[in-house]
Design an enzyme around this catalytic site. Structure first.
Site, PDB file in Angstrom:
ATOM      1  N   HIS A 118      38.996  43.132  26.397  1.00  6.44           N
ATOM      2  CA  HIS A 118      38.439  42.288  27.467  1.00  6.44           C
ATOM      3  C   HIS A 118      36.905  42.323  27.471  1.00  6.44           C
ATOM      4  O   HIS A 118      36.274  42.775  28.437  1.00  6.44           O
ATOM      5  CB  HIS A 118      38.994  42.700  28.832  1.00  6.44           C
ATOM      6  N   ARG A 162      43.874  35.401  30.347  1.00  2.72           N
ATOM      7  CA  ARG A 162      44.366  36.563  31.078  1.00  2.72           C
ATOM      8  C   ARG A 162      45.705  36.993  30.481  1.00  2.72           C
ATOM      9  O   ARG A 162      46.525  36.145  30.104  1.00  2.72           O
ATOM     10  CB  ARG A 162      44.574  36.247  32.569  1.00  2.72           C
ATOM     11  N   GLU A 181      46.845  45.713  31.417  1.00  2.00           N
ATOM     12  CA  GLU A 181      45.441  45.919  31.091  1.00  2.00           C
ATOM     13  C   GLU A 181      44.863  46.925  32.070  1.00  2.00           C
ATOM     14  O   GLU A 181      45.079  46.754  33.276  1.00  2.00           O
ATOM     15  CB  GLU A 181      44.710  44.573  31.195  1.00  2.00           C
TER      16      GLU A 181
HETATM   17  N1  LIG Z   1      38.213  36.865  28.384  1.00  2.99           N
HETATM   18  C1  LIG Z   1      37.227  36.797  29.254  1.00  2.99           C
HETATM   19  O1  LIG Z   1      36.340  37.632  29.269  1.00  2.99           O
HETATM   20  C2  LIG Z   1      37.174  35.644  30.197  1.00  2.99           C
HETATM   21  C3  LIG Z   1      35.913  35.233  30.661  1.00  2.99           C
HETATM   22  C4  LIG Z   1      35.871  34.176  31.540  1.00  2.99           C
HETATM   23  C5  LIG Z   1      37.039  33.550  31.954  1.00  2.99           C
HETATM   24  N2  LIG Z   1      38.242  33.977  31.504  1.00  2.99           N
HETATM   25  C6  LIG Z   1      39.477  33.312  31.953  1.00  2.99           C
HETATM   26  O2  LIG Z   1      39.405  31.943  31.609  1.00  2.99           O
HETATM   27  C7  LIG Z   1      39.951  31.176  32.659  1.00  2.99           C
HETATM   28  C8  LIG Z   1      39.406  29.763  32.593  1.00  2.99           C
HETATM   29  O3  LIG Z   1      38.042  29.756  32.955  1.00  2.99           O
HETATM   30  P1  LIG Z   1      37.280  28.376  33.256  1.00  2.99           P
HETATM   31  O4  LIG Z   1      35.937  28.765  33.729  1.00  2.99           O
HETATM   32  O5  LIG Z   1      37.383  27.456  32.088  1.00  2.99           O
HETATM   33  O6  LIG Z   1      38.146  27.804  34.474  1.00  2.99           O
HETATM   34  P2  LIG Z   1      38.202  26.326  35.048  1.00  2.99           P
HETATM   35  O7  LIG Z   1      36.948  25.594  34.783  1.00  2.99           O
HETATM   36  O8  LIG Z   1      38.657  26.458  36.448  1.00  2.99           O
HETATM   37  O9  LIG Z   1      39.353  25.605  34.185  1.00  2.99           O
HETATM   38  C9  LIG Z   1      40.683  25.999  34.263  1.00  2.99           C
HETATM   39  C10 LIG Z   1      41.530  25.075  33.405  1.00  2.99           C
HETATM   40  O10 LIG Z   1      42.867  25.577  33.456  1.00  2.99           O
HETATM   41  C11 LIG Z   1      43.724  24.515  33.823  1.00  2.99           C
HETATM   42  N3  LIG Z   1      44.859  24.986  34.596  1.00  2.99           N
HETATM   43  C12 LIG Z   1      44.886  25.554  35.813  1.00  2.99           C
HETATM   44  N4  LIG Z   1      46.144  25.819  36.193  1.00  2.99           N
HETATM   45  C13 LIG Z   1      46.941  25.397  35.183  1.00  2.99           C
HETATM   46  C14 LIG Z   1      48.327  25.387  34.972  1.00  2.99           C
HETATM   47  N5  LIG Z   1      49.173  25.835  35.896  1.00  2.99           N
HETATM   48  N6  LIG Z   1      48.783  24.889  33.809  1.00  2.99           N
HETATM   49  C15 LIG Z   1      47.934  24.416  32.875  1.00  2.99           C
HETATM   50  N7  LIG Z   1      46.601  24.382  33.013  1.00  2.99           N
HETATM   51  C16 LIG Z   1      46.124  24.880  34.158  1.00  2.99           C
HETATM   52  C17 LIG Z   1      42.894  23.564  34.683  1.00  2.99           C
HETATM   53  O11 LIG Z   1      43.542  22.308  34.691  1.00  2.99           O
HETATM   54  P3  LIG Z   1      42.900  21.024  35.425  1.00  2.99           P
HETATM   55  O12 LIG Z   1      41.691  20.695  34.612  1.00  2.99           O
HETATM   56  O13 LIG Z   1      43.958  19.968  35.359  1.00  2.99           O
HETATM   57  O14 LIG Z   1      42.564  21.475  36.808  1.00  2.99           O
HETATM   58  C18 LIG Z   1      41.558  23.633  33.932  1.00  2.99           C
HETATM   59  O15 LIG Z   1      41.572  22.739  32.852  1.00  2.99           O
HETATM   60  C19 LIG Z   1      39.577  31.969  33.915  1.00  2.99           C
HETATM   61  O16 LIG Z   1      40.460  31.685  34.991  1.00  2.99           O
HETATM   62  C20 LIG Z   1      39.645  33.396  33.471  1.00  2.99           C
HETATM   63  O17 LIG Z   1      40.909  33.943  33.764  1.00  2.99           O
HETATM   64  C21 LIG Z   1      38.333  35.006  30.628  1.00  2.99           C
END
Ligand SMILES: NC(=O)c1ccc[n+]([C@@H]2O[C@H](COP(=O)([O-])OP(=O)(O)OC[C@H]3O[C@@H](n4cnc5c(N)ncnc54)[C@H](OP(=O)(O)O)[C@@H]3O)[C@@H](O)[C@H]2O)c1
Length: 324
Positions: A287, A240, A268
């Site tokens: 995006h 993001r 964005e």
């Molecule tokens: N570009 C795009 O089109 C697109 C598509 C999909 C998603 N995304 C973005 O990608 C993000 C991640 O998706 P996901 O499905 O992998 O989510 P997820 O499974 O919930 O994983 C999130 C990861 O981020 C870590 N995290 C959370 N808060 C943090 C912090 N304050 N400092 C450091 N690490 C932190 C978590 O740590 P822990 O493991 O310790 O809990 C976990 O490892 C989404 O939230 C979304 O914003 C972007």
């Protein structure tokens, strides 16, 4: 019978087949202009469309978002509604985008696309200049460097959730030296706590951001963190926009210290004429990383699975807010 409202644009038997037979699936047209009683809401993936529909909805107690990021939902629906995200639906497409973005920058593809468009073969030597100026590698290499390699690079993966793990899996054939960061530290595999980020940045050749945008991640990559990255390091933001300080990034790119690939920006959409558009050593995609032809099918599958758990009283897998 439980009523599940979903975007009418997804009215397709193949997308609805995983939902329980004993719920009523209610298509919600984009131009909805009458009150609708539903129990479960699957909002349109585009918040602006979903927000147009929301004022007409009554009775919603569960929101099943098709997206991983749900930033706009809690403030809209309030605290008496349970919210689940679409965690899992984007893993493959977003991880593929991330690996493609790394390869695109390391293979200087944006430059070569320019070369192709101008049709001047000799311009390929600009890749050598680009390599020397961004990496600071002034060794007299012969033949001149035209592309770089991902294999063996030191990758710092910030976020080791569903998508982060998929990125790591896809990078296996490249034998990268992987360092992982998440909220909390753990073993098997080794994951560092985000508090250690600054000490890890100076060694990273590629920094990948794949974590949620929230209060404590806003500006996580600021001026200091960009300065800590080595000369020529590549920052890849698939997460993001607000996680990176845009002004600091514009400066770092113009100074020629680092390069970047962004699928997301802050602000964005990126307005016309914004300084990011014209930064050197930068690839921007608007995006799009999660938007493959498989998206709707996977995301509706994730929503259907979560709805089944909800109906069976089982623990939800993707809850980001439980109704109070
Ligand atoms: N570009 C795009 O089109 C697109 C598509 C999909 C998603 N995304 C973005 O990608 C993000 C991640 O998706 P996901 O499905 O992998 O989510 P997820 O499974 O919930 O994983 C999130 C990861 O981020 C870590 N995290 C959370 N808060 C943090 C912090 N304050 N400092 C450091 N690490 C932190 C978590 O740590 P822990 O493991 O310790 O809990 C976990 O490892 C989404 O939230 C979304 O914003 C972007």
């Amino acid at each position: 019978m439980l009523r599940v409202g979903y975007p009418a644009v997804l009215q397709d038997a193949a997308l609805l087949r995983d939902f329980p037979a004993d719920v009523e699936m209610v298509p919600l047209a984009d131009g909805l202009d009458q009150i609708m009683e539903i129990d479960v809401w699957i909002p349109d993936p585009y918040p602006t469309r979903a927000l147009r529909i929301w004022p007409w909805l009554r009775g919603v107690r569960l929101v099943l978002s098709l997206m991983a990021g749900t930033e706009w939902i809690p403030g809209t629906v309030g605290q008496h509604v349970t919210i689940c995200n679409g965690r899992g639906a984007h893993n493959i497409s977003t991880a593929e985008w991330t690996v493609s973005a790394m390869l695109a920058l390391l293979k200087h593809l944006p430059l070569f696309l320019d070369v192709q468009r101008t049709g001047v073969w000799k311009r390929r030597f600009e890749a050598s200049k680009e390599y020397v100026s961004v990496t600071g590698d002034h060794r007299p290499l012969y033949p001149p460097v035209m592309v770089e390699e991902l294999t063996g690079k030191r990758v710092l993966l910030v976020g080791h959730g569903a998508i982060g793990k998929e990125i790591e899996r896809m990078l296996e054939p490249f034998h990268v030296e992987m360092t992982r960061v998440a909220r909390t530290a753990r073993k098997d595999p080794d994951v560092h706590a985000v508090s250690e980020l600054d000490s890890l940045l100076p060694k990273a050749e590629v920094v990948v951001l794949i974590l949620p945008a929230q209060e404590d991640t806003r500006g996580l990559i600021g001026r200091r963190q960009l300065e800590l990255m080595p000369q020529g390091a590549l920052l890849v933001n698939a997460a993001r926009g607000p996680i990176v300080d845009t002004d600091a990034l514009v400066e770092a790119l113009h100074s020629g210290r680092i390069r970047a690939a962004l699928d997301v920006t802050e602000p964005e959409p990126l307005p016309d004429g914004h300084p990011l558009w014209s930064c050197p050593n930068l690839l921007i995609t608007p995006h799009v990383a999660g938007s493959s032809p498989m998206f709707a099918r996977r995301a509706m599958g994730v929503a259907a699975g979560e709805l089944r758990r909800y109906l069976e009283g089982k623990a939800l897998q993707n809850a980001v807010q439980l109704a109070v």
